[in-house]
Scaffold this motif. Sequence first.
Motif, PDB file in Angstrom:
ATOM      1  N   SER A 146      42.240  40.605  44.797  1.00 34.76           N
ATOM      2  CA  SER A 146      40.875  40.093  44.888  1.00 34.76           C
ATOM      3  C   SER A 146      40.206  40.121  43.521  1.00 34.76           C
ATOM      4  CB  SER A 146      40.059  40.958  45.861  1.00 34.76           C
ATOM      5  OG  SER A 146      38.670  40.708  45.739  1.00 34.76           O
ATOM      6  N   GLU A 147      39.309  39.182  43.279  1.00 32.65           N
ATOM      7  CA  GLU A 147      38.557  39.185  42.026  1.00 32.65           C
ATOM      8  C   GLU A 147      37.532  40.311  41.985  1.00 32.65           C
ATOM      9  OE1 GLU A 147      36.529  35.497  41.605  1.00 32.65           O
ATOM     10  OE2 GLU A 147      35.593  35.570  43.574  1.00 32.65           O
ATOM     11  N   TYR A 148      37.349  40.983  43.122  1.00 36.16           N
ATOM     12  CA  TYR A 148      36.432  42.119  43.160  1.00 36.16           C
ATOM     13  C   TYR A 148      37.163  43.448  42.958  1.00 36.16           C
ATOM     14  CZ  TYR A 148      32.794  38.941  44.618  1.00 36.16           C
ATOM     15  OH  TYR A 148      31.880  37.910  44.644  1.00 36.16           O
ATOM     16  N   ALA A 149      38.437  43.393  42.688  1.00 36.00           N
ATOM     17  CA  ALA A 149      39.186  44.603  42.346  1.00 36.00           C
ATOM     18  C   ALA A 149      38.712  45.131  40.994  1.00 36.00           C
ATOM     19  CB  ALA A 149      40.680  44.306  42.303  1.00 36.00           C
ATOM     20  N   LEU A 150      38.941  46.421  40.767  1.00 35.99           N
ATOM     21  CA  LEU A 150      38.627  46.994  39.464  1.00 35.99           C
ATOM     22  C   LEU A 150      39.504  46.351  38.392  1.00 35.99           C
ATOM     23  CD1 LEU A 150      38.443  50.757  40.497  1.00 35.99           C
ATOM     24  CD2 LEU A 150      36.505  49.290  39.914  1.00 35.99           C
ATOM     25  N   ALA A 151      38.924  46.138  37.235  1.00 33.63           N
ATOM     26  CA  ALA A 151      39.663  45.506  36.142  1.00 33.63           C
ATOM     27  C   ALA A 151      40.814  46.400  35.685  1.00 33.63           C
ATOM     28  CB  ALA A 151      38.722  45.212  34.986  1.00 33.63           C
ATOM     29  N   ASP A 152      41.916  45.763  35.334  1.00 33.86           N
ATOM     30  CA  ASP A 152      43.109  46.472  34.871  1.00 33.86           C
ATOM     31  C   ASP A 152      42.806  47.189  33.560  1.00 33.86           C
ATOM     32  OD1 ASP A 152      45.567  47.322  33.955  1.00 33.86           O
ATOM     33  OD2 ASP A 152      46.606  45.452  34.451  1.00 33.86           O
ATOM     34  N   PRO A 153      42.941  48.522  33.512  1.00 36.83           N
ATOM     35  CA  PRO A 153      42.637  49.244  32.266  1.00 36.83           C
ATOM     36  C   PRO A 153      43.548  48.856  31.107  1.00 36.83           C
ATOM     37  CG  PRO A 153      43.626  50.710  33.880  1.00 36.83           C
ATOM     38  CD  PRO A 153      43.314  49.438  34.603  1.00 36.83           C
ATOM     39  N   ASP A 154      44.725  48.301  31.414  1.00 33.02           N
ATOM     40  CA  ASP A 154      45.608  47.869  30.336  1.00 33.02           C
ATOM     41  C   ASP A 154      45.029  46.702  29.557  1.00 33.02           C
ATOM     42  OD1 ASP A 154      47.484  49.779  30.912  1.00 33.02           O
ATOM     43  OD2 ASP A 154      48.656  48.487  32.246  1.00 33.02           O
ATOM     44  N   LEU A 155      44.069  45.990  30.168  1.00 30.47           N
ATOM     45  CA  LEU A 155      43.462  44.838  29.518  1.00 30.47           C
ATOM     46  C   LEU A 155      42.113  45.166  28.888  1.00 30.47           C
ATOM     47  CD1 LEU A 155      44.224  42.190  32.295  1.00 30.47           C
ATOM     48  CD2 LEU A 155      45.612  42.774  30.287  1.00 30.47           C
ATOM     49  N   LEU A 156      41.717  46.450  28.950  1.00 28.32           N
ATOM     50  CA  LEU A 156      40.394  46.872  28.490  1.00 28.32           C
ATOM     51  C   LEU A 156      40.522  47.938  27.408  1.00 28.32           C
ATOM     52  CD1 LEU A 156      38.776  47.452  31.991  1.00 28.32           C
ATOM     53  CD2 LEU A 156      38.503  45.412  30.590  1.00 28.32           C
ATOM     54  N   VAL A 165      46.639  56.454  49.716  1.00 29.03           N
ATOM     55  CA  VAL A 165      45.236  56.840  49.501  1.00 29.03           C
ATOM     56  C   VAL A 165      45.152  57.786  48.306  1.00 29.03           C
ATOM     57  CG1 VAL A 165      43.201  57.946  50.505  1.00 29.03           C
ATOM     58  CG2 VAL A 165      44.710  56.571  51.959  1.00 29.03           C
ATOM     59  N   LEU A 166      46.058  58.736  48.256  1.00 28.69           N
ATOM     60  CA  LEU A 166      46.079  59.704  47.163  1.00 28.69           C
ATOM     61  C   LEU A 166      46.324  59.004  45.827  1.00 28.69           C
ATOM     62  CD1 LEU A 166      45.971  62.604  46.195  1.00 28.69           C
ATOM     63  CD2 LEU A 166      48.356  62.872  46.864  1.00 28.69           C
ATOM     64  N   SER A 167      47.211  58.039  45.798  1.00 25.73           N
ATOM     65  CA  SER A 167      47.464  57.289  44.559  1.00 25.73           C
ATOM     66  C   SER A 167      46.214  56.539  44.119  1.00 25.73           C
ATOM     67  CB  SER A 167      48.622  56.314  44.771  1.00 25.73           C
ATOM     68  OG  SER A 167      49.828  57.002  45.001  1.00 25.73           O
ATOM     69  N   PHE A 168      45.479  55.994  45.067  1.00 29.16           N
ATOM     70  CA  PHE A 168      44.229  55.296  44.772  1.00 29.16           C
ATOM     71  C   PHE A 168      43.198  56.264  44.193  1.00 29.16           C
ATOM     72  CE2 PHE A 168      40.100  53.820  46.805  1.00 29.16           C
ATOM     73  CZ  PHE A 168      39.794  52.918  45.802  1.00 29.16           C
ATOM     74  N   ILE A 169      43.093  57.465  44.771  1.00 29.98           N
ATOM     75  CA  ILE A 169      42.147  58.467  44.269  1.00 29.98           C
ATOM     76  C   ILE A 169      42.510  58.875  42.843  1.00 29.98           C
ATOM     77  CG2 ILE A 169      41.318  60.838  44.568  1.00 29.98           C
ATOM     78  CD1 ILE A 169      41.785  60.447  47.606  1.00 29.98           C
ATOM     79  N   ARG A 170      43.806  59.070  42.591  1.00 28.27           N
ATOM     80  CA  ARG A 170      44.251  59.517  41.267  1.00 28.27           C
ATOM     81  C   ARG A 170      44.025  58.454  40.200  1.00 28.27           C
ATOM     82  NH1 ARG A 170      50.013  61.547  43.525  1.00 28.27           N
ATOM     83  NH2 ARG A 170      49.619  63.780  43.776  1.00 28.27           N
ATOM     84  N   SER A 171      44.253  57.205  40.570  1.00 25.82           N
ATOM     85  CA  SER A 171      44.202  56.133  39.575  1.00 25.82           C
ATOM     86  C   SER A 171      43.611  54.888  40.225  1.00 25.82           C
ATOM     87  CB  SER A 171      45.612  55.861  39.042  1.00 25.82           C
ATOM     88  OG  SER A 171      45.586  54.947  37.986  1.00 25.82           O
ATOM     89  N   PRO A 172      42.285  54.837  40.347  1.00 34.16           N
ATOM     90  CA  PRO A 172      41.642  53.790  41.153  1.00 34.16           C
ATOM     91  C   PRO A 172      41.897  52.368  40.670  1.00 34.16           C
ATOM     92  CG  PRO A 172      40.117  55.590  40.704  1.00 34.16           C
ATOM     93  CD  PRO A 172      41.318  55.831  39.849  1.00 34.16           C
ATOM     94  N   ALA A 173      41.836  52.127  39.373  1.00 35.64           N
ATOM     95  CA  ALA A 173      42.013  50.761  38.886  1.00 35.64           C
ATOM     96  C   ALA A 173      43.469  50.323  38.959  1.00 35.64           C
ATOM     97  CB  ALA A 173      41.488  50.644  37.453  1.00 35.64           C
ATOM     98  N   ARG A 174      44.381  51.216  38.699  1.00 37.99           N
ATOM     99  CA  ARG A 174      45.800  50.856  38.716  1.00 37.99           C
ATOM    100  C   ARG A 174      46.344  50.723  40.142  1.00 37.99           C
ATOM    101  NH1 ARG A 174      47.389  51.251  33.506  1.00 37.99           N
ATOM    102  NH2 ARG A 174      46.207  52.695  32.168  1.00 37.99           N
ATOM    103  N   ASN A 175      45.668  51.359  41.108  1.00 38.53           N
ATOM    104  CA  ASN A 175      46.160  51.341  42.489  1.00 38.53           C
ATOM    105  C   ASN A 175      45.099  50.848  43.465  1.00 38.53           C
ATOM    106  OD1 ASN A 175      48.858  52.614  42.041  1.00 38.53           O
ATOM    107  ND2 ASN A 175      47.600  54.326  41.344  1.00 38.53           N
ATOM    108  N   ASP A 176      44.273  49.930  43.008  1.00 42.25           N
ATOM    109  CA  ASP A 176      43.218  49.378  43.859  1.00 42.25           C
ATOM    110  C   ASP A 176      43.850  48.563  44.985  1.00 42.25           C
ATOM    111  OD1 ASP A 176      40.989  48.157  44.982  1.00 42.25           O
ATOM    112  OD2 ASP A 176      40.015  47.830  43.047  1.00 42.25           O
TER     113      ASP A 176
END
Length: 301
Positions: free
Chosen positions: A99-109, A83-94
Motif C-alpha cells: 500500500s502507498e500508506y505503508a511506512l517508507a522503506d528506511p533503505d531509501l531514506l 506481529v513481533l517482527s512488525f514491532i521490532r522493525s515496523p517499516a521493514r515489516n509493515d
Amino acid sequence: MTWREATRDEIYSYYDQEFPEYTDELPAFITATGPKEFGLSFRDRHPIRKDGQPDRDFIRRATWRTDSTGDQISQNFDGFEEVLSFIRSPARNDPFDDSEYALADPDLLVKSDPVSEGVYYGLDNWERPWVIAVDIDAKDIAAARADRELDEETHSDADQDERSREEMLLAESGIHAADPAGYPYAFEDLDRALDYGFETREIFKDEFSAEDTMVVYSGQGVHVYLLDRDPEHDYDESSREVLNDLLIERYGIPIDPVVTADRSRLLRVPYSLHAEVCRVVQPIDSPAFDPRTDALPRFLE
C-alpha cells in the motif's frame, strides 16, 4: 530507582530479547488474528510512501483484510511471530507493504527504521465480543488533586486551554516538581491509581458477580478488565455507559469513560515496554505492587 525515557537501543533490545519470552503469557484475546488492530507509536515521526502526506508518529494495522461488507479475506499476520517482527522493525515489516500508506522503506531514506515506543492492541476483537476495560491514569488523579489544593478563583483563566491550565496547576501545586520530577503526576498519584484499580475489580465482583477480571499496570496507571460474558447485552454501548456512570458517579472512580465506551480504542499490550518510564506493562495481583522496583526491564536491573 530510574524513571526516565528508554533509549532507542534499549527499546530495540527489549523487543528483541525480553518481550518474546512473555508472548505465551499474553491474555487469550491478544493473538495475531484476534484484535481487529494493532497500533505502534513512534518517538520520531516517520514518512509513509504516499507523497504529500504527513509523517506519522502513530500507526494502526488491521489483523485482517476485509471486503466492502467487512467480511474477512486474508490475514495480515500469519502468526504472532509476524506481529513481533512488525514491532521490532515496523517499516521493514509493515503488513501494508503493498500500500502507498505503508511506512517508507528506511533503505531509501536518511532516517533509520523507527522503534516502537508504545505497542497497542484494539479492544474490538474478531474472536470474542468487544473487550471491556477501564483506564485509570495517574496524571488525571494528579490534575484533580492539584485542582482541589489550589484556589480556583485565583488560579483559573477563561482564556487558557485545558492543557496549559493543567500544566499551571501541576506546577503551582508542586506536583510537577515532586518525584518523578518532570512528569505530570507524583508517585503518590500512581500509588492511588493502583488502589483505584483494585477497588474497581472489587466493584466488578460485587455489582456484576464477576469471576474473570484482570488488573494491569499500564506504566502510568492501571487498566482493569471485566472479562466475564454478558449473554443478555454482550456489554453493548448502552450497558457500557451504565458501567461508566456507576464507577464515576456512585463510586467516584476516576476512569477515562471514552476507553470503556468506544470500541475503536487501543490499549497497551501487556508485557510491552512503556518507553516513557522504562517499565514493563503487566498484570498484577495486589496494590502493594511497586512499579518503581517491580516492573523493571532487564536493561535496568
